[in-house]
Design a protein around this motif. Structure first.
Motif, short mmCIF file in Angstrom:
data_model
loop_
_atom_site.label_atom_id
_atom_site.label_comp_id
_atom_site.label_asym_id
_atom_site.label_seq_id
_atom_site.Cartn_x
_atom_site.Cartn_y
_atom_site.Cartn_z
N SER A 172 10.99 8.72 -23.69
CA SER A 172 11.67 7.48 -23.71
C SER A 172 12.05 6.85 -22.11
CB SER A 172 12.72 7.13 -24.64
OG SER A 172 13.96 8.18 -24.21
N HIS A 216 15.33 5.12 -32.76
CA HIS A 216 15.16 4.88 -34.37
C HIS A 216 14.20 5.72 -34.91
CE1 HIS A 216 18.13 1.64 -34.36
NE2 HIS A 216 17.66 0.96 -33.28
N GLN A 244 7.00 0.15 -33.50
CA GLN A 244 7.93 1.32 -32.99
C GLN A 244 6.90 2.72 -33.44
OE1 GLN A 244 11.34 2.98 -35.67
NE2 GLN A 244 12.14 1.28 -34.88
N MET A 258 4.64 7.72 -26.54
CA MET A 258 5.69 8.49 -25.91
C MET A 258 5.67 10.10 -26.22
SD MET A 258 9.25 6.14 -26.14
CE MET A 258 9.23 4.86 -27.36
N THR A 270 13.49 -1.26 -24.41
CA THR A 270 12.81 -1.17 -25.69
C THR A 270 12.33 0.19 -25.88
OG1 THR A 270 11.74 -3.34 -24.45
CG2 THR A 270 10.57 -2.25 -26.29
N PHE A 271 11.70 0.84 -24.91
CA PHE A 271 11.39 2.19 -25.27
C PHE A 271 12.60 3.06 -25.75
CE2 PHE A 271 7.44 0.84 -22.63
CZ PHE A 271 6.59 0.75 -23.63
N GLU A 309 4.49 3.03 -30.45
CA GLU A 309 5.42 3.40 -29.22
C GLU A 309 5.69 4.57 -29.29
OE1 GLU A 309 7.29 -1.21 -28.53
OE2 GLU A 309 8.49 0.42 -29.22
N PHE A 310 6.23 5.17 -30.48
CA PHE A 310 6.68 6.65 -30.49
C PHE A 310 5.48 7.75 -30.29
CE2 PHE A 310 8.38 10.42 -32.83
CZ PHE A 310 9.52 10.51 -32.20
N LEU A 370 8.82 6.16 -20.09
CA LEU A 370 7.91 5.09 -20.18
C LEU A 370 8.86 3.75 -19.87
CD1 LEU A 370 5.58 5.21 -22.97
CD2 LEU A 370 5.05 5.71 -20.57
N SER A 374 5.95 3.42 -10.36
CA SER A 374 6.60 2.26 -10.94
C SER A 374 7.95 1.69 -10.19
CB SER A 374 6.94 2.58 -12.39
OG SER A 374 5.82 2.38 -13.11
N SER A 421 13.47 2.25 -29.52
CA SER A 421 12.22 2.48 -30.27
C SER A 421 12.11 4.06 -30.31
CB SER A 421 11.03 2.14 -29.61
OG SER A 421 9.73 2.48 -30.38
N SER A 422 12.56 4.94 -29.48
CA SER A 422 12.45 6.33 -29.50
C SER A 422 13.66 6.84 -30.36
CB SER A 422 12.51 6.90 -28.23
OG SER A 422 12.92 8.10 -28.02
N LYS A 478 3.49 -1.13 -10.89
CA LYS A 478 4.32 -1.15 -12.22
C LYS A 478 4.00 -2.09 -13.27
CE LYS A 478 9.24 -2.10 -13.60
NZ LYS A 478 10.45 -2.51 -13.21
N LYS A 517 10.47 3.22 -17.16
CA LYS A 517 10.15 2.74 -15.90
C LYS A 517 9.05 1.83 -15.84
CE LYS A 517 10.21 6.36 -12.83
NZ LYS A 517 10.14 7.71 -12.42
N THR A 518 8.10 1.68 -16.86
CA THR A 518 7.21 0.48 -16.81
C THR A 518 7.68 -0.81 -17.12
OG1 THR A 518 6.30 0.85 -19.04
CG2 THR A 518 5.41 2.01 -17.18
N VAL A 519 8.98 -0.85 -17.80
CA VAL A 519 9.36 -2.04 -18.37
C VAL A 519 10.74 -2.51 -17.86
CG1 VAL A 519 8.06 -2.18 -20.43
CG2 VAL A 519 10.22 -0.74 -20.47
N GLY A 520 11.34 -1.44 -17.60
CA GLY A 520 12.64 -1.58 -16.88
C GLY A 520 13.77 -2.57 -17.89
#
Lengths: 201, 201
Positions: A172, A190, B160, B167, A183-184, B163-164, A175, B118, A187-188, B125, A177-180
Motif C-alpha cells: 500500500s 479495509h 477496492q 497491490m 487512497t491505496f 486495488e487490493f 503504490l 515516482s 483501500s488496503s 510518476k 507513490k504513484t498518487v501521493g
C-alpha cells in the motif's frame, strides 16, 4: 584535520538521522555524500571519520534505524491489545491516519531500499531481508497468540498470514507513490480488515 | 554522421527492448546510456537520433512496453474464463510457475520504476500512475462481470478489490527481491485465493 567531537555517539546519530531523511527523499544512489554533509552540522572530514564509505552509512541506516523504526511503529504497540488481530488493524489504521501528506510521495523507507538496493548490493539485500524477516516473525508471534486465545480459526497458516500482512502493508505504501494521497492505504486497510474478519472466530 | 537505418521502427524497438532489460536489472538511474548502447547493435549517434535523452527513453519504455506487458500478462488472458475470479487466480498461478529464477532478484519492472522514479520525476510518476490505473480498471471490469454473473457476493466493493489484487501482486514481487526465491509469491497467491473464496458465492 578533523575536529574531534566532544560527543561522538551523538554526532554519529545526527549524521545517520540526516542521511536517513535525504536517502528517503532522493534514493540511496540518487543522493551524494556532499548533499548529506551539507545538511549536517559536521565537516566532510568528520563525516568520513564516522562513515568511510556511502555503503557503510547505508548499512548502518538499515541496522540501526530501520530495524528499530519497524518494531516501534508496527510491533511494540501490539502488546497492549487483548486480541492481537485487533491490535494489528488498529496500528495500521493509526499509522495511516497520522501519515504526513508530505511523506506520501516517498513511500516506505524500508520498501524503497529493498526495491533500489537488493538487486545491486548483496550486503544490503541480506540486511534488508533480516529486517523483513524480523517484521514477519514478530507478526507471526502475535498471530499465533491470537490463535491460541481462540480469536483466529485453528486452520489459519500463521506464517502465511504474517507474510501477507507485511506484504499488504508494504504494497500500500509502494503504490501510494504513484498518487501521493491515502487512497491505496485506506483501500488496503479495509481489504485486510475484511480478510482478517473472514479468518476470525 | 549517423548511419541511416533501413528500418527505423525496428531499430527503435530494438533499442527499447535492450534498454528495458538493462534498466530492469540495474535501475533507471543506475544504468548509463553508454551501457545501454554497448548492448545494442547501434552507434551512440544513432541512439541519440531515436532518444535524445535518457528520460525520453524511460518514458517510451513505460508508454510502449510496460503498458502492453501488463495487459498481456495479467488482463487479456482473463477473457477465456467463464468465472473471472478463477481467471485472476489461474493467471497469477501461471505467472508464478513460469517466472524464471534468474529474474526473481529483480522483481517487477513496473514496480521497480514506480519505487525509483515516482518521487523524483513527475512525468514518470504520471505515466506510471496511468499504467497502474489501467491495470486496476481492467481488473475491476472483470470483477464486476464476476459479480453480475453471480460468482461474487453482491456487497463486494469492486474498486477496492481490484486495488487490493494489484497491490497484492506487486507486493509479492517487491518482497521477493529480498529472498530471490518464490516463497513470497506463493504465500501471496494462497492468501489471495483464500480471500477471494471468502468473497465468492
Amino acid at each position: 584535520m578533523v575536529k574531534k567531537s566532544r560527543n561522538p555517539e551523538k554526532t554519529r546519530a545526527h549524521i545517520l538521522e540526516v542521511a536517513f531523511g535525504e536517502i528517503y527523499r532522493k534514493g540511496f544512489q540518487g543522493v551524494s555524500i556532499d548533499a548529506i554533509v551539507n545538511e549536517t552540522s559536521v565537516t566532510k572530514g568528520a563525516f568520513f571519520h564516522y562513515f568511510p564509505t556511502k555503503q557503510e552509512l547505508g548499512y548502518a541506516i538499515v541496522d540501526e534505524i530501520l530495524n528499530d523504526v519497524i518494531l516501534e511503529r508496527w510491533i511494540t504497540p501490539l502488546k497492549a491489545y487483548k486480541n492481537p488481530i485487533n491490535g494489528i488493524l488498529s496500528r495500521y489504521k493509526k499509522i495511516i491516519e497520522t501519515a504526513e501528506d508530505a511523506d506520501l510521495p516517498f513511500g516506505c523507507p524500508l520498501n524503497n531500499l529493498i526495491q533500489e538496493m537488493s538487486p545491486v548490493d548483496p550486503i544490503f539485500k541480506e540486511k534488508l531481508r533480516t529486517v523483513i524477516s524480523l517484521w514477519i516473525d514478530k507478526n507471526e508471534e502475535y498471530i499465533k497468540k491470537a490463535q491460541e486465545l481462540g480469536y483466529l480459526k485453528k486452520d489459519v497458516d500463521t506464517r502465511q498470514l504474517a507474510e501477507f500482512i507485511v506484504m499488504t502493508q508494504e504494497a500500500s505504501y509502494g503504490l501510494t507513490k504513484t498518487v501521493g494521497d491515502k487512497t491505496f492505504l485506506w483501500s488496503s486497510y479495509h481489504s485486510l480488515k475484511k480478510y482478517l474478519a473472514a479468518l476470525s472466530v
